[in-house]
Design a protein around this motif. Structure first.
Motif, short mmCIF file in Angstrom:
data_model
loop_
_atom_site.label_atom_id
_atom_site.label_comp_id
_atom_site.label_asym_id
_atom_site.label_seq_id
_atom_site.Cartn_x
_atom_site.Cartn_y
_atom_site.Cartn_z
N LYS A 183 -6.08 11.67 -9.86
CA LYS A 183 -6.66 10.42 -9.37
C LYS A 183 -5.78 9.23 -9.76
O LYS A 183 -5.53 8.34 -8.96
CB LYS A 183 -8.07 10.24 -9.93
CG LYS A 183 -8.77 9.03 -9.40
CD LYS A 183 -10.21 8.99 -9.85
CE LYS A 183 -10.88 7.79 -9.21
NZ LYS A 183 -12.30 7.90 -9.16
N LYS A 184 -5.28 9.23 -10.99
CA LYS A 184 -4.40 8.16 -11.46
C LYS A 184 -3.08 8.17 -10.69
O LYS A 184 -2.58 7.12 -10.28
CB LYS A 184 -4.14 8.31 -12.96
CG LYS A 184 -3.41 7.18 -13.60
CD LYS A 184 -4.29 5.96 -13.65
CE LYS A 184 -3.68 4.90 -14.55
NZ LYS A 184 -4.46 3.66 -14.49
N ILE A 185 -2.51 9.33 -10.48
CA ILE A 185 -1.27 9.45 -9.71
C ILE A 185 -1.50 8.97 -8.28
O ILE A 185 -0.68 8.23 -7.73
CB ILE A 185 -0.73 10.89 -9.73
CG1 ILE A 185 -0.29 11.26 -11.15
CG2 ILE A 185 0.43 11.05 -8.75
CD1 ILE A 185 0.03 12.72 -11.34
N GLY A 186 -2.61 9.36 -7.68
CA GLY A 186 -2.93 8.90 -6.34
C GLY A 186 -3.04 7.39 -6.27
O GLY A 186 -2.59 6.77 -5.30
N PHE A 216 -2.58 7.60 4.04
CA PHE A 216 -2.76 8.20 2.71
C PHE A 216 -4.15 7.90 2.19
O PHE A 216 -4.83 8.78 1.66
CB PHE A 216 -1.69 7.68 1.74
CG PHE A 216 -1.71 8.37 0.41
CD1 PHE A 216 -1.05 9.56 0.22
CD2 PHE A 216 -2.39 7.82 -0.67
CE1 PHE A 216 -1.06 10.21 -1.00
CE2 PHE A 216 -2.41 8.45 -1.90
CZ PHE A 216 -1.74 9.64 -2.07
N ALA A 217 -4.59 6.65 2.33
CA ALA A 217 -5.91 6.25 1.84
C ALA A 217 -7.01 7.05 2.53
O ALA A 217 -8.01 7.41 1.90
CB ALA A 217 -6.12 4.76 2.05
N SER A 218 -6.84 7.32 3.82
CA SER A 218 -7.88 8.05 4.55
C SER A 218 -8.08 9.46 4.00
O SER A 218 -9.18 10.00 4.05
CB SER A 218 -7.57 8.11 6.04
OG SER A 218 -6.46 8.93 6.30
N GLU A 276 -11.02 9.91 0.90
CA GLU A 276 -12.02 10.73 1.59
C GLU A 276 -13.13 9.86 2.17
O GLU A 276 -14.29 9.99 1.82
CB GLU A 276 -12.59 11.78 0.64
CG GLU A 276 -11.57 12.75 0.11
CD GLU A 276 -12.15 13.74 -0.87
OE1 GLU A 276 -13.33 13.64 -1.24
OE2 GLU A 276 -11.39 14.62 -1.29
N PHE A 277 -12.78 8.98 3.08
CA PHE A 277 -13.75 8.09 3.69
C PHE A 277 -14.91 8.89 4.26
O PHE A 277 -14.72 9.87 4.96
CB PHE A 277 -13.11 7.26 4.80
CG PHE A 277 -12.06 6.31 4.30
CD1 PHE A 277 -12.37 5.33 3.37
CD2 PHE A 277 -10.77 6.39 4.77
CE1 PHE A 277 -11.41 4.46 2.92
CE2 PHE A 277 -9.79 5.51 4.33
CZ PHE A 277 -10.12 4.54 3.40
N PHE A 313 -13.75 2.92 5.89
CA PHE A 313 -12.39 2.91 6.42
C PHE A 313 -12.01 1.50 6.88
O PHE A 313 -10.94 0.99 6.55
CB PHE A 313 -12.28 3.90 7.58
CG PHE A 313 -10.91 3.96 8.20
CD1 PHE A 313 -9.90 4.67 7.59
CD2 PHE A 313 -10.64 3.31 9.40
CE1 PHE A 313 -8.63 4.74 8.15
CE2 PHE A 313 -9.38 3.37 9.97
CZ PHE A 313 -8.37 4.08 9.34
N MET A 314 -12.91 0.84 7.60
CA MET A 314 -12.65 -0.51 8.09
C MET A 314 -12.50 -1.49 6.92
O MET A 314 -11.67 -2.40 6.98
CB MET A 314 -13.78 -0.97 9.02
CG MET A 314 -13.77 -0.25 10.35
SD MET A 314 -12.23 -0.48 11.29
CE MET A 314 -12.27 -2.23 11.58
N LYS A 315 -13.28 -1.31 5.87
CA LYS A 315 -13.19 -2.19 4.70
C LYS A 315 -11.79 -2.08 4.10
O LYS A 315 -11.18 -3.09 3.74
CB LYS A 315 -14.26 -1.81 3.68
CG LYS A 315 -14.14 -2.51 2.35
CD LYS A 315 -14.66 -3.93 2.44
CE LYS A 315 -14.78 -4.55 1.07
NZ LYS A 315 -13.80 -5.57 0.79
N THR A 316 -11.27 -0.89 4.00
CA THR A 316 -9.92 -0.69 3.47
C THR A 316 -8.89 -1.37 4.37
O THR A 316 -7.97 -2.04 3.87
CB THR A 316 -9.61 0.81 3.32
OG1 THR A 316 -10.53 1.37 2.37
CG2 THR A 316 -8.20 1.04 2.82
#
Length: 85
Positions: free
Chosen positions: A36-39, A57-59, A63-64, A70-73
């Protein structure tokens, strides 16, 4: 995970990102670090490198569960970029 299709940026930029993340991990001075920290390190550096790669990558990393998260990001990313300009 198909990293070659994730990034639009050059391979040199990708290698630099990997080096940055490795340096951050080494600076922790511990023998183990959470994925999680590396991510989070990857996301922090990727946000400055390539907007589209960051969202891709964020998606996966975050794990939206629905479209609103997703839109917030995406909105946060756009606001950050607007402040930078």
């Amino acid at each position: 995970f198909p990293y070659t299709t994730l990034f639009r940026s050059s391979s040199e930029q990708f290698e630099h990102l990997v080096d940055q993340v490795e340096n951050k991990v080494r600076k922790q001075g511990v023998s183990e670090i959470s994925s999680k920290k590396i991510g989070q390190y990857v996301m922090d550096d990727l946000a400055d490198l390539d907007d589209v790669a960051y969202i891709r990558f964020a998606s996966i990393y975050r794990e939206f569960k629905d479209m609103s998260s997703f839109m917030k990001t995406m909105e946060d990313m756009m606001a950050k970029k607007e402040k930078g300009n």
